[in-house]
Design an enzyme around this catalytic site. Sequence first.
Site, PDB file in Angstrom:
ATOM      1  N   TYR A  56       0.841  -1.193   0.000  1.00 15.83           N
ATOM      2  CA  TYR A  56       0.000   0.000   0.000  1.00 15.83           C
ATOM      3  C   TYR A  56       0.874   1.240   0.000  1.00 15.83           C
ATOM      4  CZ  TYR A  56      -3.674  -3.298   1.463  1.00 15.83           C
ATOM      5  OH  TYR A  56      -4.543  -4.357   1.554  1.00 15.83           O
ATOM      6  N   HIS A 124       0.061 -11.988   1.165  1.00 19.02           N
ATOM      7  CA  HIS A 124      -0.936 -11.153   0.499  1.00 19.02           C
ATOM      8  C   HIS A 124      -1.626 -11.880  -0.650  1.00 19.02           C
ATOM      9  CE1 HIS A 124      -1.824  -6.596  -0.116  1.00 19.02           C
ATOM     10  NE2 HIS A 124      -2.885  -7.324  -0.356  1.00 19.02           N
ATOM     11  N   SER A 203     -13.099  -5.209   1.739  1.00 20.03           N
ATOM     12  CA  SER A 203     -14.109  -4.617   0.855  1.00 20.03           C
ATOM     13  C   SER A 203     -15.525  -5.069   1.227  1.00 20.03           C
ATOM     14  CB  SER A 203     -13.823  -4.948  -0.614  1.00 20.03           C
ATOM     15  OG  SER A 203     -12.651  -4.314  -1.048  1.00 20.03           O
ATOM     16  N   PRO A 204     -15.879  -5.015   2.524  1.00 21.05           N
ATOM     17  CA  PRO A 204     -17.214  -5.475   2.930  1.00 21.05           C
ATOM     18  C   PRO A 204     -18.334  -4.557   2.448  1.00 21.05           C
ATOM     19  CG  PRO A 204     -16.139  -4.399   4.774  1.00 21.05           C
ATOM     20  CD  PRO A 204     -15.101  -4.506   3.680  1.00 21.05           C
ATOM     21  N   GLY A 206     -18.194  -3.287  -0.726  1.00 19.99           N
ATOM     22  CA  GLY A 206     -18.082  -3.263  -2.185  1.00 19.99           C
ATOM     23  C   GLY A 206     -17.344  -2.049  -2.706  1.00 19.99           C
ATOM     24  N   ARG A 207     -16.217  -1.698  -2.039  1.00 21.23           N
ATOM     25  CA  ARG A 207     -15.427  -0.517  -2.412  1.00 21.23           C
ATOM     26  C   ARG A 207     -16.275   0.756  -2.408  1.00 21.23           C
ATOM     27  NH1 ARG A 207     -13.853  -4.947  -4.764  1.00 21.23           N
ATOM     28  NH2 ARG A 207     -11.656  -5.509  -4.586  1.00 21.23           N
TER      29      ARG A 207
END
Length: 325
Positions: A56, A124, A203-204, A206-207
């Site tokens: 990141y 990752h 991403s719970p 959905g972004r």
Amino acid sequence: MKHIELGTLDVGRIGLGAMGMSFAYSGAGSDDAESIRTIHRAIDLGVTLIDTAEIYGPYTNEELVGKALKGRRDDVVLATKFGMVSHAGDGPGNLDSSPANIRTAVEGSLKRLDTDRIDLYYQHRVDPKTPIEDTVGALAELVTEGKIRHVGLSEAGPGTIRRAHAVHPITALQSEYSLWTRDSEAEVLPLLRELGIGFVAYSPLGRGFLTGQIRSTADFEDGDNRKSNPRFEGENFQRNLEAVKEVEAIAAEVGATPAQVALAWLLAQGDDIAPIPGTKRVTRLEENVGADAVELTPDQVDKLTKVSPAVGDHHNADQMKMIGL
């Protein structure tokens, strides 16, 4: 906040994904002070699981998290990831989970995070060039040395999970999971429960799509990863708005926001699942953490489970090739 167990690791059941503070989304890196305030507020509200990764930025997100946790390190379960940066010369974006690369990666993460140990250290993505037994063997050595406390995998398939767990206990699998990304339900989740491994859902929301706040991609910056995400493209985007409307209808019924309802549905899937919604703003953090208090009826859970499935893959083609190995 209610707590759950990821394997043998106790965490608040809603965590914080730090990626978007520095990487991948519009506005990333534009307000580190607000990002640090968000991390501090998360801890105040009972969030314990803080998630980052060396890729990141690369590297800048770990540095930011390390700065934010100065004086508060013992209040959190600190998770980071290795394996998407090859330190032998190939650089960022190249899979490398060889034992030598892991040694280099962990020392870099420890330094950037300004800590003497990493609580949960994930591979990752699975590296097809390195047997998982070699990778987990190297991680087991780091556990013995006290540099990491728990071993995790991300987006690994059932065969890899079994083989990895046979070498050293895997504490958690981190994979995408939400109302419209359900790939893990058929095989992976039952296997994790058989082996006593927790699930961390990235991403719970959905972004951001499931929050109902995104009605156009026009405001996304050129570096925003969602511009190349199939679910945000063209006709797919318009069709996926229908699923959002269904979530919004149930949210109105519950008296909560769509984001809170989407997170509450995930929490209702089991006490071994910890979503890590990402945000760089205190207001969004407080909204997300509010999902801990949302109680859905069985009928509401059932309605949400039947929400229209998403149209389009949840990653672009190159990223999808790295999933489920």
